[in-house]
Scaffold this motif. Structure first.
Motif, PDB file in Angstrom:
ATOM      1  N   TRP A   4      32.472  55.699  23.297  1.00  0.00           N
ATOM      2  CA  TRP A   4      31.543  54.574  23.156  1.00  0.00           C
ATOM      3  C   TRP A   4      32.278  53.297  22.756  1.00  0.00           C
ATOM      4  N   GLU A   5      33.326  53.398  21.953  1.00  0.00           N
ATOM      5  CA  GLU A   5      34.117  52.210  21.613  1.00  0.00           C
ATOM      6  C   GLU A   5      34.774  51.632  22.869  1.00  0.00           C
ATOM      7  N   ASP A   6      35.323  52.498  23.712  1.00  0.00           N
ATOM      8  CA  ASP A   6      35.926  52.042  24.970  1.00  0.00           C
ATOM      9  C   ASP A   6      34.875  51.402  25.869  1.00  0.00           C
ATOM     10  N   THR A   7      33.707  52.019  25.947  1.00  0.00           N
ATOM     11  CA  THR A   7      32.624  51.480  26.773  1.00  0.00           C
ATOM     12  C   THR A   7      32.188  50.116  26.250  1.00  0.00           C
ATOM     13  N   ALA A   8      32.099  49.971  24.944  1.00  0.00           N
ATOM     14  CA  ALA A   8      31.710  48.686  24.358  1.00  0.00           C
ATOM     15  C   ALA A   8      32.726  47.602  24.705  1.00  0.00           C
ATOM     16  N   ALA A   9      33.995  47.978  24.742  1.00  0.00           N
ATOM     17  CA  ALA A   9      35.056  47.006  25.003  1.00  0.00           C
ATOM     18  C   ALA A   9      35.204  46.654  26.477  1.00  0.00           C
ATOM     19  N   THR A  10      34.866  47.582  27.365  1.00  0.00           N
ATOM     20  CA  THR A  10      35.165  47.373  28.787  1.00  0.00           C
ATOM     21  C   THR A  10      33.946  47.373  29.693  1.00  0.00           C
ATOM     22  N   ALA A  67      27.569  47.807  27.095  1.00  0.00           N
ATOM     23  CA  ALA A  67      28.031  47.470  25.744  1.00  0.00           C
ATOM     24  C   ALA A  67      26.901  47.588  24.731  1.00  0.00           C
ATOM     25  N   ARG A  68      25.689  47.179  25.114  1.00  0.00           N
ATOM     26  CA  ARG A  68      24.543  47.323  24.200  1.00  0.00           C
ATOM     27  C   ARG A  68      24.250  48.796  23.929  1.00  0.00           C
ATOM     28  N   ARG A  69      24.286  49.600  24.977  1.00  0.00           N
ATOM     29  CA  ARG A  69      24.059  51.043  24.794  1.00  0.00           C
ATOM     30  C   ARG A  69      25.160  51.633  23.923  1.00  0.00           C
ATOM     31  N   ALA A  70      26.400  51.229  24.185  1.00  0.00           N
ATOM     32  CA  ALA A  70      27.522  51.737  23.399  1.00  0.00           C
ATOM     33  C   ALA A  70      27.358  51.356  21.926  1.00  0.00           C
ATOM     34  N   ALA A  71      26.955  50.130  21.662  1.00  0.00           N
ATOM     35  CA  ALA A  71      26.752  49.692  20.270  1.00  0.00           C
ATOM     36  C   ALA A  71      25.690  50.544  19.592  1.00  0.00           C
ATOM     37  N   ALA A  72      24.627  50.846  20.319  1.00  0.00           N
ATOM     38  CA  ALA A  72      23.571  51.696  19.752  1.00  0.00           C
ATOM     39  C   ALA A  72      24.097  53.095  19.463  1.00  0.00           C
ATOM     40  N   GLU A  73      24.896  53.640  20.358  1.00  0.00           N
ATOM     41  CA  GLU A  73      25.441  54.989  20.159  1.00  0.00           C
ATOM     42  C   GLU A  73      26.445  55.014  19.010  1.00  0.00           C
ATOM     43  N   ILE A  74      27.263  53.980  18.906  1.00  0.00           N
ATOM     44  CA  ILE A  74      28.204  53.893  17.785  1.00  0.00           C
ATOM     45  C   ILE A  74      27.424  53.832  16.475  1.00  0.00           C
ATOM     46  N   GLY A  75      26.379  53.028  16.448  1.00  0.00           N
ATOM     47  CA  GLY A  75      25.533  52.945  15.259  1.00  0.00           C
ATOM     48  C   GLY A  75      24.915  54.279  14.905  1.00  0.00           C
ATOM     49  N   ARG A  76      24.463  55.013  15.922  1.00  0.00           N
ATOM     50  CA  ARG A  76      23.875  56.332  15.687  1.00  0.00           C
ATOM     51  C   ARG A  76      24.906  57.276  15.078  1.00  0.00           C
ATOM     52  N   ILE A  77      26.116  57.277  15.608  1.00  0.00           N
ATOM     53  CA  ILE A  77      27.172  58.157  15.086  1.00  0.00           C
ATOM     54  C   ILE A  77      27.481  57.804  13.634  1.00  0.00           C
ATOM     55  N   LEU A  78      27.619  56.512  13.352  1.00  0.00           N
ATOM     56  CA  LEU A  78      27.923  56.085  11.981  1.00  0.00           C
ATOM     57  C   LEU A  78      26.774  56.385  11.026  1.00  0.00           C
ATOM     58  N   SER A 123      29.883  46.685  31.076  1.00  0.00           N
ATOM     59  CA  SER A 123      29.002  45.531  31.312  1.00  0.00           C
ATOM     60  C   SER A 123      28.221  45.242  30.031  1.00  0.00           C
ATOM     61  N   ALA A 124      27.481  44.153  30.042  1.00  0.00           N
ATOM     62  CA  ALA A 124      26.674  43.800  28.870  1.00  0.00           C
ATOM     63  C   ALA A 124      25.668  44.904  28.554  1.00  0.00           C
ATOM     64  N   THR A 125      25.065  45.466  29.573  1.00  0.00           N
ATOM     65  CA  THR A 125      24.097  46.552  29.363  1.00  0.00           C
ATOM     66  C   THR A 125      24.787  47.780  28.779  1.00  0.00           C
TER      67      THR A 125
END
Length: 117
Positions: A82-88, A94-105, A90-92
């Motif tokens: 998810w960190e890689d997805t957030a960095a590379t 990256a938003r999903r990746a941010a949500a998944e990172i938040g869920r993991i944390l 699309s905007a959509t």
């Protein structure tokens, strides 16, 4: 990172002390050790400047959650994805990746809080 059999954690969750966390990081995520070593001094400086222990508490909480995640290879791999997805992505993506990172944390912090009780 060393993997464990049957998806078990690589090491037991260490106590939330700087020394125990440093040893855990050195063992399961040695590449993160320079950041770990630098950050307590920064947190201590911030605490002294503001006469507040919050920066030190935040440091310990952040690294305790990091170790909680990294000691579980599948979870650590998911977080890296998810960190890689957030960095590379699309905007959509990256938003999903941010949500998944938040869920993991959030899940890591909740598990650690439950262990303290």
């Amino acid at each position: 990172m060393t993997t464990s059999a049957a998806g078990r954690p690589l090491i037991p969750q260490p106590p939330s002390t700087v020394t125990a966390l440093r040893q855990a990081v050195a063992q399961i995520a040695p590449a993160a050790l320079p950041a770990f070593t630098r950050e307590p001094d920064e947190a201590a400086d911030q605490s002294r400047q503001g006469s507040d222990l919050a920066p030190l508490r935040r440091f310990v909480a952040q690294w305790t959650a990091y170790v909680h995640i990294q000691r579980q290879p599948r979870l650590a791999e998911e977080l890296r994805h998810w960190e890689d997805t957030a960095a590379t992505g699309s905007a959509t993506e990256a938003r999903r990746a941010a949500a998944e990172i938040g869920r993991i944390l959030d899940t890591a912090h909740a598990a650690l809080a439950a262990d303290e009780q």
